[in-house]
Write a protein that holds these residues in place. Sequence first.
Motif, PDB file in Angstrom:
ATOM      1  N   LYS A 216      44.451  10.970  71.254  1.00  0.00           N
ATOM      2  CA  LYS A 216      43.276  10.313  71.854  1.00  0.00           C
ATOM      3  C   LYS A 216      42.596  11.266  72.835  1.00  0.00           C
ATOM      4  CE  LYS A 216      41.973   5.880  73.785  1.00  0.00           C
ATOM      5  NZ  LYS A 216      41.872   5.752  75.229  1.00  0.00           N
ATOM      6  N   GLU A 217      43.425  11.942  73.648  1.00  0.00           N
ATOM      7  CA  GLU A 217      42.850  12.888  74.619  1.00  0.00           C
ATOM      8  C   GLU A 217      42.123  14.030  73.900  1.00  0.00           C
ATOM      9  OE1 GLU A 217      46.443  12.191  77.859  1.00  0.00           O
ATOM     10  OE2 GLU A 217      46.385  14.058  76.720  1.00  0.00           O
ATOM     11  N   ILE A 218      42.732  14.496  72.798  1.00  0.00           N
ATOM     12  CA  ILE A 218      42.119  15.605  72.045  1.00  0.00           C
ATOM     13  C   ILE A 218      40.729  15.202  71.551  1.00  0.00           C
ATOM     14  CG2 ILE A 218      42.276  16.935  69.877  1.00  0.00           C
ATOM     15  CD1 ILE A 218      45.292  17.172  70.353  1.00  0.00           C
ATOM     16  N   THR A 219      40.616  14.004  70.976  1.00  0.00           N
ATOM     17  CA  THR A 219      39.300  13.552  70.486  1.00  0.00           C
ATOM     18  C   THR A 219      38.298  13.479  71.627  1.00  0.00           C
ATOM     19  OG1 THR A 219      40.390  12.258  68.782  1.00  0.00           O
ATOM     20  CG2 THR A 219      38.104  11.739  69.199  1.00  0.00           C
ATOM     21  N   GLU A 220      38.741  12.961  72.774  1.00  0.00           N
ATOM     22  CA  GLU A 220      37.813  12.843  73.906  1.00  0.00           C
ATOM     23  C   GLU A 220      37.348  14.228  74.372  1.00  0.00           C
ATOM     24  OE1 GLU A 220      40.210  10.448  76.461  1.00  0.00           O
ATOM     25  OE2 GLU A 220      39.707   8.625  75.324  1.00  0.00           O
ATOM     26  N   GLU A 221      38.286  15.168  74.467  1.00  0.00           N
ATOM     27  CA  GLU A 221      37.928  16.527  74.892  1.00  0.00           C
ATOM     28  C   GLU A 221      37.044  17.198  73.835  1.00  0.00           C
ATOM     29  OE1 GLU A 221      41.455  18.805  76.015  1.00  0.00           O
ATOM     30  OE2 GLU A 221      42.277  16.999  76.953  1.00  0.00           O
ATOM     31  N   ALA A 222      37.345  16.918  72.571  1.00  0.00           N
ATOM     32  CA  ALA A 222      36.584  17.535  71.475  1.00  0.00           C
ATOM     33  C   ALA A 222      35.136  17.061  71.461  1.00  0.00           C
ATOM     34  CB  ALA A 222      37.255  17.223  70.138  1.00  0.00           C
ATOM     35  N   LYS A 223      34.931  15.801  71.829  1.00  0.00           N
ATOM     36  CA  LYS A 223      33.562  15.266  71.852  1.00  0.00           C
ATOM     37  C   LYS A 223      32.689  16.122  72.785  1.00  0.00           C
ATOM     38  CE  LYS A 223      30.974  11.413  73.636  1.00  0.00           C
ATOM     39  NZ  LYS A 223      31.014  10.153  74.367  1.00  0.00           N
ATOM     40  N   GLU A 224      33.190  16.364  74.004  1.00  0.00           N
ATOM     41  CA  GLU A 224      32.440  17.185  74.971  1.00  0.00           C
ATOM     42  C   GLU A 224      32.252  18.607  74.453  1.00  0.00           C
ATOM     43  OE1 GLU A 224      30.876  15.910  77.529  1.00  0.00           O
ATOM     44  OE2 GLU A 224      31.780  14.025  76.838  1.00  0.00           O
ATOM     45  N   ALA A 225      33.333  19.162  73.888  1.00  0.00           N
ATOM     46  CA  ALA A 225      33.267  20.544  73.394  1.00  0.00           C
ATOM     47  C   ALA A 225      32.247  20.666  72.255  1.00  0.00           C
ATOM     48  CB  ALA A 225      34.648  20.996  72.920  1.00  0.00           C
ATOM     49  N   LEU A 226      32.163  19.639  71.411  1.00  0.00           N
ATOM     50  CA  LEU A 226      31.192  19.673  70.311  1.00  0.00           C
ATOM     51  C   LEU A 226      29.761  19.575  70.852  1.00  0.00           C
ATOM     52  CD1 LEU A 226      33.097  17.450  67.747  1.00  0.00           C
ATOM     53  CD2 LEU A 226      32.255  19.749  67.251  1.00  0.00           C
ATOM     54  N   ILE A 227      29.552  18.654  71.781  1.00  0.00           N
ATOM     55  CA  ILE A 227      28.209  18.504  72.362  1.00  0.00           C
ATOM     56  C   ILE A 227      27.748  19.857  72.925  1.00  0.00           C
ATOM     57  CG2 ILE A 227      26.906  17.425  74.265  1.00  0.00           C
ATOM     58  CD1 ILE A 227      28.641  14.877  73.750  1.00  0.00           C
ATOM     59  N   ASN A 228      28.665  20.556  73.610  1.00  0.00           N
ATOM     60  CA  ASN A 228      28.320  21.851  74.213  1.00  0.00           C
ATOM     61  C   ASN A 228      28.440  23.016  73.237  1.00  0.00           C
ATOM     62  OD1 ASN A 228      27.901  20.651  76.747  1.00  0.00           O
ATOM     63  ND2 ASN A 228      30.114  20.619  77.113  1.00  0.00           N
ATOM     64  N   ALA A 229      28.786  22.740  71.991  1.00  0.00           N
ATOM     65  CA  ALA A 229      29.027  23.782  70.969  1.00  0.00           C
ATOM     66  C   ALA A 229      29.942  24.874  71.525  1.00  0.00           C
ATOM     67  CB  ALA A 229      27.714  24.359  70.442  1.00  0.00           C
ATOM     68  N   ASP A 230      30.996  24.449  72.259  1.00  0.00           N
ATOM     69  CA  ASP A 230      31.958  25.381  72.869  1.00  0.00           C
ATOM     70  C   ASP A 230      33.024  25.728  71.798  1.00  0.00           C
ATOM     71  OD1 ASP A 230      34.009  26.621  74.246  1.00  0.00           O
ATOM     72  OD2 ASP A 230      33.941  25.249  75.967  1.00  0.00           O
ATOM     73  N   ALA A 231      32.721  26.766  71.015  1.00  0.00           N
ATOM     74  CA  ALA A 231      33.542  27.072  69.837  1.00  0.00           C
ATOM     75  C   ALA A 231      34.997  27.392  70.204  1.00  0.00           C
ATOM     76  CB  ALA A 231      32.920  28.225  69.059  1.00  0.00           C
TER      77      ALA A 231
END
Length: 311
Positions: A216-231
């Motif tokens: 669950k934490e991974i998905t939440e962190e991934a959402k932000e990383a995707l929005i910022n395109a932080d590869a």
Amino acid sequence: MVCDIMSEGYGYGKVILFGEHFVVYGIPAIASALSGKTIAKVEGSDKFELVDNRPETPGYKEKKKEQQGDSLRRILEFLKIDVEKNPIRITLSGDLVAASGVGASAASCAAIARAINEHFKLGLDDEGINKVAYEGEKGYHGIPSGIDNTAATYGGIILFTKGDPPKIERISMKTPIEIVEGNTGITSDTKTVVEDVARKKEENPQEFEEIFKRAKEITEEAKEALINADAEKIGRLMDENQELLRRIGVSCDELETLIKIGKDNGALGAKLTGTGRGGLMVSLTPGKELQERVANAMKENGFMAFRNNIG
Ligand code: PMV
């Protein structure tokens, strides 16, 4: 009222970036639609038939034939279409290669739903099409989470939480990022693998609780990383997600080989996508050059590789 002209519908392929399997237990997951689509054409005919012209991983269509029949029956029943009275020919085509892990079944369900909707003038909007596609997915999955049909129907990147109705949040990325999907060539059975995970969960409740918490934490962190395109961050989280998937027993040697090829050639992250135990893996390869290198390395090792973008 049946019209004579041919009606057409489409459904997108998808890649699950985060949270497959965990999504079945209510953990949010993230999927991105692919540019590859399945097209369904429906026309009046003297008998009911399905013609499947989709490109495929060898053996895929034969292996899924029975489930495809069950899926189609469910769609027609749900829409109350009597093909004895109104015989139709459904023809499937498009550039999405039918394989485990690309959401081929969901793409075809959404495409068929759209084409039937048009042919019989049922007046369904996207939400209605998604419901029909979910019914069709039951033929392949048993009780699907709904993430595949939602991605297939709407396109784009979605954060999906199972429920009735499901929670669907759209994610927009600042810039698209290249990916390479490696194909093990093995067709896996979603229903069987999902059932195996359920059994394992029952035997190891505490371990699964810990795994679900991190998922669950991974998905939440991934959402932000995707929005910022932080590869860099997206890649790290993909690797960590893969570790959780290994722990629940859904990886396999061929997937691990592809993951290693991806990582050894510079991919920022690599994980299986979808059901696992075969099917596809996805590697994050920002930039055309890296994408080319990883795809070529997979091909040199005898695997099929697909280049795509997320976002
Ligand atoms: O293998 P695919 O692309 O059909 O994905 C299955 C995803 C699961 O989480 C394993 C099952 C589900 O219903 O969400």
